[in-house]
Motif scaffolding. Sequence first.
Motif, PDB file in Angstrom:
ATOM      1  N   GLN A 124       0.843  -1.205   0.000  1.00  0.00           N
ATOM      2  CA  GLN A 124       0.000   0.000   0.000  1.00  0.00           C
ATOM      3  C   GLN A 124       0.875   1.250   0.000  1.00  0.00           C
ATOM      4  N   ASP A 125       1.845   1.258   0.921  1.00  0.00           N
ATOM      5  CA  ASP A 125       2.715   2.436   1.038  1.00  0.00           C
ATOM      6  C   ASP A 125       3.446   2.703  -0.270  1.00  0.00           C
ATOM      7  N   MET A 126       3.942   1.629  -0.887  1.00  0.00           N
ATOM      8  CA  MET A 126       4.717   1.793  -2.124  1.00  0.00           C
ATOM      9  C   MET A 126       3.822   2.281  -3.262  1.00  0.00           C
ATOM     10  N   ALA A 127       2.585   1.745  -3.314  1.00  0.00           N
ATOM     11  CA  ALA A 127       1.651   2.169  -4.362  1.00  0.00           C
ATOM     12  C   ALA A 127       1.349   3.659  -4.191  1.00  0.00           C
ATOM     13  N   PHE A 128       1.163   4.055  -2.947  1.00  0.00           N
ATOM     14  CA  PHE A 128       0.857   5.455  -2.671  1.00  0.00           C
ATOM     15  C   PHE A 128       2.060   6.348  -3.034  1.00  0.00           C
ATOM     16  N   GLN A 129       3.246   5.916  -2.548  1.00  0.00           N
ATOM     17  CA  GLN A 129       4.461   6.723  -2.800  1.00  0.00           C
ATOM     18  C   GLN A 129       4.758   6.869  -4.286  1.00  0.00           C
ATOM     19  N   HIS A 130       4.422   5.855  -5.057  1.00  0.00           N
ATOM     20  CA  HIS A 130       4.776   5.884  -6.477  1.00  0.00           C
ATOM     21  C   HIS A 130       3.595   6.269  -7.362  1.00  0.00           C
ATOM     22  N   GLY A 131       2.501   6.683  -6.758  1.00  0.00           N
ATOM     23  CA  GLY A 131       1.360   7.177  -7.531  1.00  0.00           C
ATOM     24  C   GLY A 131       0.756   6.131  -8.454  1.00  0.00           C
ATOM     25  N   VAL A 132       0.658   4.887  -7.976  1.00  0.00           N
ATOM     26  CA  VAL A 132       0.083   3.827  -8.802  1.00  0.00           C
ATOM     27  C   VAL A 132      -1.449   3.915  -8.707  1.00  0.00           C
ATOM     28  N   THR A 133      -2.090   4.315  -9.794  1.00  0.00           N
ATOM     29  CA  THR A 133      -3.549   4.503  -9.752  1.00  0.00           C
ATOM     30  C   THR A 133      -4.269   3.677 -10.808  1.00  0.00           C
ATOM     31  N   ASN A 134      -3.572   3.295 -11.848  1.00  0.00           N
ATOM     32  CA  ASN A 134      -4.246   2.623 -12.962  1.00  0.00           C
ATOM     33  C   ASN A 134      -4.044   1.113 -12.891  1.00  0.00           C
ATOM     34  N   LEU A 135      -5.058   0.404 -12.433  1.00  0.00           N
ATOM     35  CA  LEU A 135      -4.925  -1.050 -12.291  1.00  0.00           C
ATOM     36  C   LEU A 135      -6.034  -1.772 -13.042  1.00  0.00           C
ATOM     37  N   VAL A 136      -6.324  -1.269 -14.221  1.00  0.00           N
ATOM     38  CA  VAL A 136      -7.462  -1.829 -14.947  1.00  0.00           C
ATOM     39  C   VAL A 136      -7.242  -3.282 -15.355  1.00  0.00           C
ATOM     40  N   ASN A 137      -5.985  -3.680 -15.509  1.00  0.00           N
ATOM     41  CA  ASN A 137      -5.751  -5.056 -15.958  1.00  0.00           C
ATOM     42  C   ASN A 137      -5.459  -6.024 -14.802  1.00  0.00           C
ATOM     43  N   ALA A 138      -5.827  -5.643 -13.619  1.00  0.00           N
ATOM     44  CA  ALA A 138      -5.509  -6.487 -12.463  1.00  0.00           C
ATOM     45  C   ALA A 138      -6.165  -7.853 -12.585  1.00  0.00           C
ATOM     46  N   LYS A 139      -5.364  -8.895 -12.333  1.00  0.00           N
ATOM     47  CA  LYS A 139      -5.897 -10.273 -12.400  1.00  0.00           C
ATOM     48  C   LYS A 139      -5.544 -11.003 -11.114  1.00  0.00           C
ATOM     49  N   PRO A 140      -6.329 -10.808 -10.078  1.00  0.00           N
ATOM     50  CA  PRO A 140      -6.013 -11.507  -8.825  1.00  0.00           C
ATOM     51  C   PRO A 140      -6.010 -13.022  -9.022  1.00  0.00           C
ATOM     52  N   LYS A 141      -5.278 -13.696  -8.126  1.00  0.00           N
ATOM     53  CA  LYS A 141      -5.076 -15.140  -8.344  1.00  0.00           C
ATOM     54  C   LYS A 141      -6.294 -15.981  -7.962  1.00  0.00           C
ATOM     55  N   GLY A 142      -7.119 -15.464  -7.083  1.00  0.00           N
ATOM     56  CA  GLY A 142      -8.350 -16.181  -6.719  1.00  0.00           C
ATOM     57  C   GLY A 142      -8.115 -17.516  -6.031  1.00  0.00           C
ATOM     58  N   LEU A 143      -7.134 -17.531  -5.127  1.00  0.00           N
ATOM     59  CA  LEU A 143      -6.809 -18.793  -4.440  1.00  0.00           C
ATOM     60  C   LEU A 143      -7.546 -18.882  -3.095  1.00  0.00           C
ATOM     61  N   PRO A 144      -7.901 -20.074  -2.669  1.00  0.00           N
ATOM     62  CA  PRO A 144      -8.502 -20.178  -1.329  1.00  0.00           C
ATOM     63  C   PRO A 144      -7.439 -19.970  -0.258  1.00  0.00           C
ATOM     64  N   GLU A 145      -7.865 -19.481   0.863  1.00  0.00           N
ATOM     65  CA  GLU A 145      -6.919 -19.252   1.964  1.00  0.00           C
ATOM     66  C   GLU A 145      -6.480 -20.597   2.553  1.00  0.00           C
ATOM     67  N   ASP A 146      -5.212 -20.681   2.931  1.00  0.00           N
ATOM     68  CA  ASP A 146      -4.686 -21.902   3.565  1.00  0.00           C
ATOM     69  C   ASP A 146      -4.844 -21.745   5.076  1.00  0.00           C
ATOM     70  N   ARG A 147      -5.844 -22.442   5.617  1.00  0.00           N
ATOM     71  CA  ARG A 147      -6.133 -22.285   7.061  1.00  0.00           C
ATOM     72  C   ARG A 147      -5.757 -23.526   7.845  1.00  0.00           C
ATOM     73  N   ARG A 148      -4.811 -24.283   7.343  1.00  0.00           N
ATOM     74  CA  ARG A 148      -4.518 -25.570   7.982  1.00  0.00           C
ATOM     75  C   ARG A 148      -3.742 -25.429   9.299  1.00  0.00           C
ATOM     76  N   SER A 149      -3.047 -24.310   9.470  1.00  0.00           N
ATOM     77  CA  SER A 149      -2.248 -24.173  10.703  1.00  0.00           C
ATOM     78  C   SER A 149      -3.123 -23.692  11.853  1.00  0.00           C
ATOM     79  N   LEU A 150      -2.695 -23.984  13.076  1.00  0.00           N
ATOM     80  CA  LEU A 150      -3.488 -23.596  14.249  1.00  0.00           C
ATOM     81  C   LEU A 150      -3.458 -22.094  14.513  1.00  0.00           C
ATOM     82  N   VAL A 151      -2.379 -21.446  14.102  1.00  0.00           N
ATOM     83  CA  VAL A 151      -2.201 -20.048  14.490  1.00  0.00           C
ATOM     84  C   VAL A 151      -2.210 -19.084  13.320  1.00  0.00           C
ATOM     85  N   LEU A 152      -1.621 -19.507  12.202  1.00  0.00           N
ATOM     86  CA  LEU A 152      -1.409 -18.582  11.086  1.00  0.00           C
ATOM     87  C   LEU A 152      -2.219 -19.011   9.874  1.00  0.00           C
TER      88      LEU A 152
END
Length: 896
Positions: A124-152
Amino acid sequence: MALKPVTSPDVEAPAIQLTVDGQQVEARQGVSLYDVISQTGKIIPAMCYHYTFDPFGSCGMCLVMVEGKKAPVRSCTAKAEAGMVVRCEGEDLFLARKKAVEKHLTIHPLDCPVCDADGHCELQDMAFQHGVTNLVNAKPKGLPEDRRSLVLDFNMNRCILCGECINICKDVQMVDALQFFKKEGTTHVVAKGDEGLVCEFCGDCLAVCPVGAITNKYSKYVYKPWQLKKTTSTCAYCADGCQMFIETSGKGVQRVTSPLSWKNKWGDRAETAEGHGGLCVRGRFGFQYIDSKERLGAPLVRTEEGFAPRSWFEVMDTVVGRLKALKAQHGPNAIAGLITARCTNEELYLFQKLMRAAIGTNQVDSSARYGHLNFTRALQHAAGVGRMMNGYEQITKANVLLLIGTDITETNPIASLRVKEAIRVYGAQVIVGTSRLTNIAKLASHPLPIAAGSERWFIQALVKAAVEEDLVDEAATTAAPEAFAALKAAVAGLSWEVLTARTGTSREVVIEAVRLYAEAPKAVILCAEGVTRQVEGYASVLNLVDLAWVTGKLTRPGCGVNALPEEANEQGAVDMGVASELLPGQALYGDEDGRAKFATAWCCSLPPPDPSATLMEILKRCREGGIKALYLVGENPLATLPASTGVREALEKVELLVCQDPFLTETGRLAHVVLPATTFAEKDGTFTNLEGKVNRVRPALEPYEEARPDWEIFAALGTGLGYPMEYEAAQDVQREIMKLLPGYYNLGEPRPVTAQPEGYLRNGYVREVAARYAAGAEADGARPFTLTIGQVLYHSGKLSTRASGLVQLYPSKGRLQMNPGDLAQLQIGPQDVVRVTSANGALELRTEPNHDLARGTCFFPEHFNEPPIKDLVGCVVDPTTGVPAFKFARVAITRA
Ligand code: SF4
Ligand code: SF4
Ligand code: SF4
Ligand code: FES
């Protein structure tokens, strides 16, 4: 796992000069160019860099131009060379870095509103510092969260593959639990083998993850970082003295964080020799007890119908009235007091003052009596030093570390990182005399398996080998020829046959170990529960002093003898004089001038040293009826001591039992009055860590309901008893301590100590040494197993069993851990019940295989009393120090 030479502080590289943004800079050849730049005070973006481990070079943010190169260079992995001309700023570099941020963001989910790192995210900080505003082609990975550990939880959609989590786990923790792994068409961070994470749960990976890819299950979706109040304090579990940030909201403690963070990524690699700013699992994930619903919210008084809440006014009136009456009728020695070493220095000081000055008894003790006093008393007696001789930096930089009777990773996890760094960065040889394959033994150059409970004979064997193999330091031994002759005679009386039979090791192995130790320029001894809480603990520490002395390691800088205390402020308890033989500052209570000084300062007359009483003697006098009132502060002897000590009878016999604690404990249930105390997170004060460093404890929360800080209760009691203790704040107590012990709070840094053994070696040594080198009684052949009761990483005493996060990680299993070979030999299956029989009784329980235990050894965690296995153990009280040894027993094991 050798360090890359770019950042090793050990590299003796030639000094070079280079130019950074027109400025001439001095550096060492071959170090990371990024380090050279950041040491000039310039901060350039770096998302995969952290000074505590080697540069990884994956994020593409730390770009600089180097004269002669056409394209920007990743400065973290580039090495500084003589004559380099480096440019760190410019439009071209800004755009190149902006491109790197955009690359990360195009596959990032941008789910900031539901991300725990929102507002605390480097991307977030880097995007803000570098003025990154145009993310029209963003392709998130869409992965399920790995919740197998007890803590993390691992959310790989957010991961920028910086590798910081993997690198800190491998380089700093040396656990190496994480890896990159390709699946579902992308790279993930997973636990080794792509299974649910099972590790030490230190949380360092969580701390350095610059985004929200690793999240803390115990604190998920309950805060935004900017909503939390952050209080800097010191962990109250063990004596490592870790600095922590207790982060609270209106609803209580939300999480605990540490100075180790991606936010603090700039530092000198050499500084990690003193610590890396992280926490262990207890400090980071064991905070839930602080605002637990099980806390005591009001004073309680026992009535015929059970406990009834009372006002503070009423209850203090009752306690003061009864103490006054008992004192008037039977004298001050009808009263005694015990306090936990988890209290602050100011509270410990005030407690002994209350007992001595206000009540007039010297029957006072603390939980440092459970072992640490064996060490401080022995070292004070033999070398004039009442605490550990070496701080973290000296441990890290030792050439040889000799560890005896300590499972340091389990008891003092952050101190254990110093040993790991000594191995990994500074190439130390590490000898570990141990009955179980501990974490450090697995990493050590010289793991020496010895029989459980045989540490004292192992130490005697080391001294004998040093003397007989002439591995002695001439200057040290010729300065005290009579003492040396007496030691020689004493060890000559020991038989190698007996020593090797008792320890299960060979003479050759002992000689090799002692040779390594004796020949090292900087050699440090670390011992702990296997020595200080054992039978003859005091004598064994003296024998370790002998080893250091004859090999010339007692007075040499960078060398020393050390014992790791367990609870947060055991050293403080000793320093504050909460022991019937000591005054504040570790002056001897028996010394008349010492007593006179404090009597004058406290405007009172102090009780004479006779009668005094330490823990076990206090319990005995309770049983015999001499002590009629017992004041327990944070102490729970019923759950700690074995039944054979008669602890229950003692507690049931007294006419007035007052328990002051944040919780209603097993002992508290027997009390006549229960006073609700605060936890460390609601207190102001200080703890003294194992290095002797005084660290601040600051209140993060208001006291829970009607609970009060211990020091306030002591002050109110003292004043009620007619001895004014009018302190407005913990700082008032601090000021008093400062006057009486000048310099104590100024330690700031671990103070170098110099051993002065001359007096000890010349006076009395010759008379007493022979008794310390004796093999003692044979092991009980009819009971072939050694039962050890000890600490595990996830717990600290009984306190941690109130922290739901730690109980979830390590619940009470009620199982006896045994070597699988022993189980097979006894034809005991995994679900079978065994009968464990000692000289003190028998009980039945299930077993659990543990490959790290030596054959013939079984283990039960000391934190749990179900079943009450501690009651199988006897108790041997040290004749010099009164320390009770009750962690080992010979047992027979049969199928039930
Ligand atoms: S919690 Fe600690 S031991 Fe576990 S993976 Fe993270 S860094 Fe490694
Ligand atoms: S999980 Fe975090 S620390 Fe680990 S590689 Fe991904 S972004 Fe980096
Ligand atoms: S328990 Fe000890 S090692 Fe762990 S965080 Fe607390 S002080 Fe540090
Ligand atoms: S900090 Fe250099 S590449 Fe990431």
